[in-house]
Design a protein around this motif. Sequence first.
Motif, PDB file in Angstrom:
ATOM      1  N   ILE A 691       0.867  -1.184   0.000  1.00 17.43           N
ATOM      2  CA  ILE A 691       0.000   0.000   0.000  1.00 17.43           C
ATOM      3  C   ILE A 691       0.901   1.231   0.000  1.00 17.43           C
ATOM      4  CG2 ILE A 691      -1.688   1.351   1.302  1.00 17.43           C
ATOM      5  CD1 ILE A 691      -2.847  -1.253   2.329  1.00 17.43           C
ATOM      6  N   LEU A 692       0.641   2.129  -0.943  1.00 17.66           N
ATOM      7  CA  LEU A 692       1.404   3.374  -1.038  1.00 17.66           C
ATOM      8  C   LEU A 692       0.575   4.494  -0.411  1.00 17.66           C
ATOM      9  CD1 LEU A 692       3.737   5.140  -2.088  1.00 17.66           C
ATOM     10  CD2 LEU A 692       2.522   5.295  -4.274  1.00 17.66           C
ATOM     11  N   ILE A 704      -1.789   6.907   9.473  1.00 21.96           N
ATOM     12  CA  ILE A 704      -2.367   5.940   8.517  1.00 21.96           C
ATOM     13  C   ILE A 704      -1.566   4.643   8.538  1.00 21.96           C
ATOM     14  CG2 ILE A 704      -2.796   5.490   6.079  1.00 21.96           C
ATOM     15  CD1 ILE A 704      -3.270   8.516   5.746  1.00 21.96           C
ATOM     16  N   LYS A 705      -0.246   4.788   8.589  1.00 22.89           N
ATOM     17  CA  LYS A 705       0.627   3.596   8.597  1.00 22.89           C
ATOM     18  C   LYS A 705       0.346   2.739   9.828  1.00 22.89           C
ATOM     19  CE  LYS A 705       5.552   2.424   8.369  1.00 22.89           C
ATOM     20  NZ  LYS A 705       6.923   2.980   8.317  1.00 22.89           N
ATOM     21  N   ASP A 706       0.222   3.378  11.001  1.00 21.13           N
ATOM     22  CA  ASP A 706      -0.071   2.640  12.236  1.00 21.13           C
ATOM     23  C   ASP A 706      -1.466   2.027  12.199  1.00 21.13           C
ATOM     24  OD1 ASP A 706       2.406   3.332  13.167  1.00 21.13           O
ATOM     25  OD2 ASP A 706       1.690   5.027  14.383  1.00 21.13           O
ATOM     26  N   TYR A 712       0.177  -5.171   6.077  1.00 19.35           N
ATOM     27  CA  TYR A 712       0.525  -4.700   4.734  1.00 19.35           C
ATOM     28  C   TYR A 712       1.957  -4.162   4.737  1.00 19.35           C
ATOM     29  CZ  TYR A 712      -4.578  -4.609   4.611  1.00 19.35           C
ATOM     30  OH  TYR A 712      -5.892  -4.937   4.717  1.00 19.35           O
ATOM     31  N   GLN A 713       2.527  -4.167   3.547  1.00 18.88           N
ATOM     32  CA  GLN A 713       3.827  -3.502   3.361  1.00 18.88           C
ATOM     33  C   GLN A 713       3.548  -2.066   2.942  1.00 18.88           C
ATOM     34  OE1 GLN A 713       6.672  -5.431   0.748  1.00 18.88           O
ATOM     35  NE2 GLN A 713       7.573  -3.467   0.177  1.00 18.88           N
ATOM     36  N   ILE A 714       3.923  -1.119   3.792  1.00 15.95           N
ATOM     37  CA  ILE A 714       3.576   0.284   3.571  1.00 15.95           C
ATOM     38  C   ILE A 714       4.762   1.018   2.930  1.00 15.95           C
ATOM     39  CG2 ILE A 714       2.766   2.434   4.608  1.00 15.95           C
ATOM     40  CD1 ILE A 714       0.799   0.090   4.856  1.00 15.95           C
ATOM     41  N   GLU A 715       4.493   1.679   1.804  1.00 17.16           N
ATOM     42  CA  GLU A 715       5.465   2.580   1.175  1.00 17.16           C
ATOM     43  C   GLU A 715       4.933   4.011   1.302  1.00 17.16           C
ATOM     44  OE1 GLU A 715       8.398   1.767  -0.087  1.00 17.16           O
ATOM     45  OE2 GLU A 715       8.139  -0.384   0.278  1.00 17.16           O
ATOM     46  N   GLU A 716       5.846   4.989   1.368  1.00 22.77           N
ATOM     47  CA  GLU A 716       5.414   6.358   1.645  1.00 22.77           C
ATOM     48  C   GLU A 716       5.918   7.341   0.588  1.00 22.77           C
ATOM     49  OE1 GLU A 716       6.049   7.595   5.766  1.00 22.77           O
ATOM     50  OE2 GLU A 716       6.583   5.514   6.234  1.00 22.77           O
ATOM     51  N   ALA A 717       5.100   8.414   0.388  1.00 22.18           N
ATOM     52  CA  ALA A 717       5.508   9.530  -0.480  1.00 22.18           C
ATOM     53  C   ALA A 717       4.956  10.803   0.139  1.00 22.18           C
ATOM     54  CB  ALA A 717       4.995   9.346  -1.899  1.00 22.18           C
ATOM     55  N   SER A 718       5.725  11.908   0.041  1.00 22.79           N
ATOM     56  CA  SER A 718       5.346  13.138   0.741  1.00 22.79           C
ATOM     57  C   SER A 718       4.640  14.152  -0.151  1.00 22.79           C
ATOM     58  CB  SER A 718       6.590  13.781   1.361  1.00 22.79           C
ATOM     59  OG  SER A 718       7.533  14.067   0.353  1.00 22.79           O
ATOM     60  N   ASN A 719       4.517  13.865  -1.457  1.00 22.84           N
ATOM     61  CA  ASN A 719       3.765  14.765  -2.343  1.00 22.84           C
ATOM     62  C   ASN A 719       3.332  13.990  -3.583  1.00 22.84           C
ATOM     63  OD1 ASN A 719       5.859  15.075  -4.530  1.00 22.84           O
ATOM     64  ND2 ASN A 719       6.998  15.985  -2.825  1.00 22.84           N
ATOM     65  N   GLY A 720       2.529  14.648  -4.409  1.00 22.35           N
ATOM     66  CA  GLY A 720       1.969  13.958  -5.563  1.00 22.35           C
ATOM     67  C   GLY A 720       2.996  13.503  -6.569  1.00 22.35           C
ATOM     68  N   PRO A 732       2.160  -0.583  -6.611  1.00 27.07           N
ATOM     69  CA  PRO A 732       1.534  -1.063  -5.362  1.00 27.07           C
ATOM     70  C   PRO A 732       0.178  -1.709  -5.629  1.00 27.07           C
ATOM     71  CG  PRO A 732       1.280   1.305  -5.573  1.00 27.07           C
ATOM     72  CD  PRO A 732       2.164   0.874  -6.715  1.00 27.07           C
ATOM     73  N   ASP A 733      -0.357  -2.390  -4.612  1.00 31.35           N
ATOM     74  CA  ASP A 733      -1.685  -3.025  -4.741  1.00 31.35           C
ATOM     75  C   ASP A 733      -2.800  -2.029  -4.454  1.00 31.35           C
ATOM     76  OD1 ASP A 733      -1.054  -6.009  -5.117  1.00 31.35           O
ATOM     77  OD2 ASP A 733       0.242  -5.424  -3.459  1.00 31.35           O
ATOM     78  N   LEU A 734      -2.486  -0.949  -3.705  1.00 33.01           N
ATOM     79  CA  LEU A 734      -3.519   0.043  -3.380  1.00 33.01           C
ATOM     80  C   LEU A 734      -2.818   1.339  -3.008  1.00 33.01           C
ATOM     81  CD1 LEU A 734      -6.804  -0.470  -1.507  1.00 33.01           C
ATOM     82  CD2 LEU A 734      -5.279   1.270  -0.616  1.00 33.01           C
ATOM     83  N   ILE A 735      -3.479   2.479  -3.293  1.00 35.68           N
ATOM     84  CA  ILE A 735      -2.917   3.793  -2.969  1.00 35.68           C
ATOM     85  C   ILE A 735      -3.910   4.570  -2.126  1.00 35.68           C
ATOM     86  CG2 ILE A 735      -2.119   6.004  -3.904  1.00 35.68           C
ATOM     87  CD1 ILE A 735      -1.233   4.515  -6.413  1.00 35.68           C
ATOM     88  N   ILE A 736      -3.400   5.146  -1.022  1.00 33.09           N
ATOM     89  CA  ILE A 736      -4.196   6.063  -0.195  1.00 33.09           C
ATOM     90  C   ILE A 736      -3.537   7.430  -0.340  1.00 33.09           C
ATOM     91  CG2 ILE A 736      -4.973   6.633   2.139  1.00 33.09           C
ATOM     92  CD1 ILE A 736      -4.689   3.637   2.809  1.00 33.09           C
ATOM     93  N   SER A 737      -4.284   8.425  -0.847  1.00 26.28           N
ATOM     94  CA  SER A 737      -3.668   9.727  -1.136  1.00 26.28           C
ATOM     95  C   SER A 737      -4.521  10.864  -0.606  1.00 26.28           C
ATOM     96  CB  SER A 737      -3.480   9.892  -2.651  1.00 26.28           C
ATOM     97  OG  SER A 737      -2.998  11.185  -2.953  1.00 26.28           O
ATOM     98  N   ASP A 738      -3.825  11.852  -0.034  1.00 26.34           N
ATOM     99  CA  ASP A 738      -4.480  13.108   0.333  1.00 26.34           C
ATOM    100  C   ASP A 738      -4.767  13.888  -0.959  1.00 26.34           C
ATOM    101  OD1 ASP A 738      -5.487  15.131   1.825  1.00 26.34           O
ATOM    102  OD2 ASP A 738      -3.546  15.999   2.359  1.00 26.34           O
ATOM    103  N   ILE A 739      -5.730  14.804  -0.902  1.00 20.15           N
ATOM    104  CA  ILE A 739      -6.024  15.617  -2.090  1.00 20.15           C
ATOM    105  C   ILE A 739      -5.189  16.896  -2.073  1.00 20.15           C
ATOM    106  CG2 ILE A 739      -7.770  17.048  -3.217  1.00 20.15           C
ATOM    107  CD1 ILE A 739      -9.802  14.916  -2.704  1.00 20.15           C
ATOM    108  N   MET A 740      -5.207  17.605  -0.943  1.00 16.59           N
ATOM    109  CA  MET A 740      -4.482  18.871  -0.858  1.00 16.59           C
ATOM    110  C   MET A 740      -3.015  18.589  -0.539  1.00 16.59           C
ATOM    111  SD  MET A 740      -6.731  21.204  -1.480  1.00 16.59           S
ATOM    112  CE  MET A 740      -6.034  22.708  -0.828  1.00 16.59           C
ATOM    113  N   MET A 741      -2.149  18.738  -1.551  1.00 15.18           N
ATOM    114  CA  MET A 741      -0.711  18.492  -1.367  1.00 15.18           C
ATOM    115  C   MET A 741       0.088  19.458  -2.234  1.00 15.18           C
ATOM    116  SD  MET A 741      -0.266  14.345  -1.406  1.00 15.18           S
ATOM    117  CE  MET A 741      -1.015  14.207  -3.016  1.00 15.18           C
ATOM    118  N   PRO A 742       1.340  19.753  -1.846  1.00 11.24           N
ATOM    119  CA  PRO A 742       2.182  20.616  -2.689  1.00 11.24           C
ATOM    120  C   PRO A 742       2.616  19.880  -3.952  1.00 11.24           C
ATOM    121  CG  PRO A 742       3.461  19.776  -0.829  1.00 11.24           C
ATOM    122  CD  PRO A 742       2.025  19.359  -0.597  1.00 11.24           C
ATOM    123  N   LYS A 743       3.030  20.654  -4.975  1.00 14.15           N
ATOM    124  CA  LYS A 743       3.547  20.160  -6.248  1.00 14.15           C
ATOM    125  C   LYS A 743       2.480  19.504  -7.117  1.00 14.15           C
ATOM    126  CE  LYS A 743       8.369  19.686  -4.915  1.00 14.15           C
ATOM    127  NZ  LYS A 743       9.568  18.846  -4.929  1.00 14.15           N
TER     128      LYS A 743
END
Length: 938
Positions: A691-692, A704-706, A712-720, A732-743
């Motif tokens: 899950i990304l 979210i990770k906790d 699941y194996q959690i991968e992380e990204a700090s912006n879009g 990844p098998d699934l993505i959880i993403s915030d909408i309001m992000m820089p870049k």
Amino acid sequence: MQKLQEENKTLKAIFNSLTEGVVVLDKDGKFLFMNPVAENILGMGPKQVELEELAAVYGAFHLDKVTPLSPDKRPLARIIKGEEVNHEVIYIRNKERPEGIFIDITARPLKDNEGEIKGGTIFFRDITDRIEAQAGQKEFENRLNDFFDELPIPSYIWQQVNDDFILIKHNKAADAFTKGNFKKFQGIKLSKMYEGSPYLEEIRSKVLLCIKVKKPISHEMQYQLQSTNEIKNLIVTYVFVHPDLIMVNTEDITERKLAEMELRRLSNAVEQTADSVVITDSNGVIEYVNPAFLTTTGYGLEEVLGQTPRILKSGKHNSKFYENLWDTIRKGNSFYGRIINKKKNNQLYWSAQTITPMKDEYGKLINYVSVLRDITEVVEREKQEFQLKISQEQNKKLEELDQMKSHFFANISHEFRTPLTLILGPSESIITESNEEEIKNHAGMIKRNANRLLSLINQLLDLSRLEAGKLDIRASNGNIVAFIKGITMSFESIAEEKDITLKVKASDDEIEGYFDKENIIKILTNLLSNAFKFTEQDGMITVRVKETENNIVEIKVRDTGSGISERELPKIFDRFYQADSSQIREHEGTGIGLALTKELVELHHGTISVDSKLEDPGLIGTGWTEFTINLPLGRDLLNDDQIIEDKITNDEDILNKVKDLPEIIGIDAAPFKGMTLTEFDSEMDKDKTIILVVEDNDDVREYIKDSLGNNYQIEEASNGEQGIRKAENIIPDLIISDIMMPKMDGNELTRILKDDERTSHIPIILLTAKSEEESKIEGLETGADDYLIKPFNTKELQVRVKNLISMRRKLQKKYGRGDYIPVKKGKEKKLNDLDEKFLCKVLEVIGNHISEEKFNIEQFGKEVGMGRVQLHRKLKALTGKSASNYLRSVRLSKAKKLIEEEKGNISEIAYSVGFSSPAYFSRCFKEKYNYPPRDLVR
């Protein structure tokens, strides 16, 4: 009157054309005329000096620039008296020329027809540059004389006069050297100075040569000081200065000569000794070696003098040894010991060495004298005697130990067989009778490891029988190429799972001869087992077979594994030996297989050898190992008791003999160790879901990770933008993403990923702090699969994630059958257009290459337009199968359809869908459908 005016005009024209200054004055000193050159020199025009006295125009001085010319010495006063001035130099300065100039003056009185003086004409030119140059030259000459006088070595200047030379100058050092004796030779000719000296002609010839070549010339000579009658040894150097001037420099080398003579007397005492003698100064710089040293070490004298004894350093003694040696001799004590030295050709030799410090009369260390005796032969003889003694003792102990080990392994191997039989029987029954997959998997693991243990026990028994002479050849006639191909292809499934290219290359399709099939199976499986253990993913294993002269078959097994060091190669066939290399020790082993292989090859009257290259650090695939076997296939080496009738004619029979070998010998198809194809697919299903999480807030991302826990194996990204890159790389098998992000915001991320064939299948959950319906609709319209509003309930997040993954698993079951049927669109459609197009492209690519045995995953990915990892993750997400399993599944589905439609026999259909042998096809078919392909034949 007119004529006089014309003559004046002509005269002025002549004066104006002169390069000298011209001034015409009357007898009272008034300016009547000056030409342009005079104007330039004086810095004043005729208007400025009109009717002025000459003395008022400029101040005239002597050459010292200070003392004015007295009125009676001025050119005008003198020419009024009737005198002439010829090229006299004076210094003038006026307000227009305050810097002053030197002028060269020539003046003549002007007389009328009666001879009465009416005035005068003065001619002058500016010679300031010349005067200043002369002054500079004079200053330079003075400095040069000072430099010459202060030279630290005795120096002399000789001037050539006709065929002889006169001493015209010498410096202070020359006075000091000769105790003032040279002053009386000032102005004396060379021939007189050295009258009666044997060096006269030599000196003359050297001086003349120096003048000729215009280069320094040196020679040695002796000179007797008249003040003390002391004989001095000199080096005399003649330096060319001018065609008639020579500078002579002398260097007193008397003390050096005496030191050399003393050192020569010392060296003569040891010239004839057979031992090497080295004399160094107090810093260890070599000053003398005798001929014995040069003979022993191979160095030339010029290569040694000026060096230190470090040229003999072998590197066999540590720094502490040399520190102790120097500490001993620097304290004034002698050193005695044995040292390993190195000759010029890098050959090592032993020397018995004595180093003795030498002191002067004041007790100061001045030299070290080292005497070396070559004792290499003595040391080697001592070593041989010692090693022989040790070797005899070790051999005796090893023979006793080998006998003990052999008896022990023989006895314990027989004891192991009974419990292994009781383990293998029930485990086989459980696998056959149980319907629970987990129990069958556990029983399969028990069976595999029991078979591995049984294989090791059988190898130990074979070794024991070989030692006892009870294992003999049981050879039969057959095609060894087909036999070797069958054995090798039994490893094909392992090669696929490990992504290793496995090839068999033969010079001929048939090479007939007599060979022991059981032994060949053991030999090849041991070599292939090692090859698979040490070959990494994407590596290659090649088996080559060719017939050489005298009915001998050459078999080469080569892998691109980690390689074996040169130090280990000679021991590789030793019984119970295991290489110590950390790369090799990653793999378990007993040290039995290769020892048994060698003995079985030799039992067959053959030979086996190995060549290898260690893998370069950090460069996977640069190493390799190749085993070469030469086996005679002729009957003439066998007796009648060694011949049996057991001809193997086809691949199916061969595979029946070897089909379980990879499982028995326990090759790891990392990371799926020793699994069947069914188990492999099952393990793939157990992979941790990736899950990304794309969120710019560190705390929310961690929350979210906790929340998702360790499931699941959690991968992380700090912006879009980072999220896009990670998604494309790891799929990844699934993505959880915030909408309001820089870049890049979450909506744009979703749109890009859903429009990309590589990532279009990935479910996406969008998170936002906005609760408006419009925001939710916008997110869903971009292709998002679900939507959560912050703050969200962790349980709700867990359930939504689980539901999306569960839906994906259902789709995998539908599309993972690998049926050779294009994806149909309809009401039951569950995939988006991009994923449907992707699966259609995959099936089209497989269809284009389905008959190609060598069509691999690299080519597969290239034609689909994805990298190896991306293709694997994409197919895994859509079908639940890896790329290689899906490819094989489609091949089998196509084959099943062809068999049902009676499009050919089983062998023909196996080859037509890309299988290397019918036997391997049958095995894979049975694993997929739980019945052999022949059951479909009516």
